[in-house]
Design a protein around this motif. Sequence first.
Motif, short mmCIF file in Angstrom:
data_model
loop_
_atom_site.label_atom_id
_atom_site.label_comp_id
_atom_site.label_asym_id
_atom_site.label_seq_id
_atom_site.Cartn_x
_atom_site.Cartn_y
_atom_site.Cartn_z
N CYS A 22 35.42 43.49 58.64
CA CYS A 22 36.31 42.81 57.75
C CYS A 22 37.42 42.18 58.54
N ALA A 26 38.00 38.06 59.02
CA ALA A 26 39.17 37.58 58.62
C ALA A 26 39.70 36.68 59.79
N GLY A 185 46.52 46.53 54.78
CA GLY A 185 45.96 46.54 53.65
C GLY A 185 44.65 47.50 53.31
N GLN A 200 35.22 38.88 50.78
CA GLN A 200 36.40 39.04 49.71
C GLN A 200 37.25 39.87 50.55
N GLN A 201 36.98 40.84 51.20
CA GLN A 201 38.04 42.01 51.87
C GLN A 201 38.67 41.24 53.08
N GLN A 203 39.39 37.88 53.43
CA GLN A 203 40.37 37.21 52.74
C GLN A 203 41.79 37.91 52.52
N LEU A 204 41.57 39.11 51.93
CA LEU A 204 42.64 39.94 51.42
C LEU A 204 43.42 40.51 52.65
N LEU A 205 42.95 40.79 53.73
CA LEU A 205 43.57 41.33 55.05
C LEU A 205 44.05 40.08 55.77
N SER A 206 43.55 38.94 55.50
CA SER A 206 43.94 37.67 56.45
C SER A 206 45.34 37.51 56.77
N SER A 208 48.19 39.25 56.26
CA SER A 208 48.80 40.32 57.07
C SER A 208 48.48 40.22 58.40
#
Length: 214
Positions: A22, A26, A185, A200-201, A203-206, A208
Amino acid sequence: MSERIFITGIGTGVGKTITSACVTEALQADYWKPIQTGLMEGTDTDTVHALLSNDVSVCHPEAWKLEAPASPHLAARLENKTINPDAIIARVESYTPVNRPLVIEGAGGLLVPVNDHYFTAELISDLGAKALIVAQNYLGSINHALLTSAMLKHLGIPVLGWVFTGDYHSNEDDIVKWSGYPKIGRIPWTEHVDKSFIQQQAQLLSASLHTLLA
């Protein structure tokens, strides 16, 4: 952004490889697992490579590949070998991209022995990397998490923060508070880890990750 990010865990099986995938996705970073043990289960390098979607990241070859699913020092001993950290450190300059990070995945936690006199924590320091700690909730995980953060502080190793895996538990908020390291995250548990899930994950961590590396 030629950073080196060392993915370590509070124990074994907490999700370092999925987190590595991930984070690599990212940041469109390169990936490197210097020491691979337990070859019967395949390599983490192959796993990460298969999960990446971008066409930028390079997965570099391991410095050591050992058959036994054990700590590096024991797996090497079973093959009458001794791991020389210098052989790992010598590769890091050529593996670190000029304008992108290098994600380095460790084996287990900080005090996993590389050989009879050298531990993973020393490798993080000698590689000039920042630590990213992967944690998961289980009985005893608070103790393991805080011991990990205390050791990193004691050794003066810079820490990006925490990535939590599995189901949410309020313990992770306490760990962030007590350690003083930020929460990057969390990566939820799923039965199907594939490229789509990693994207998907990532993108959520990117956001931060980019903020912490700025």
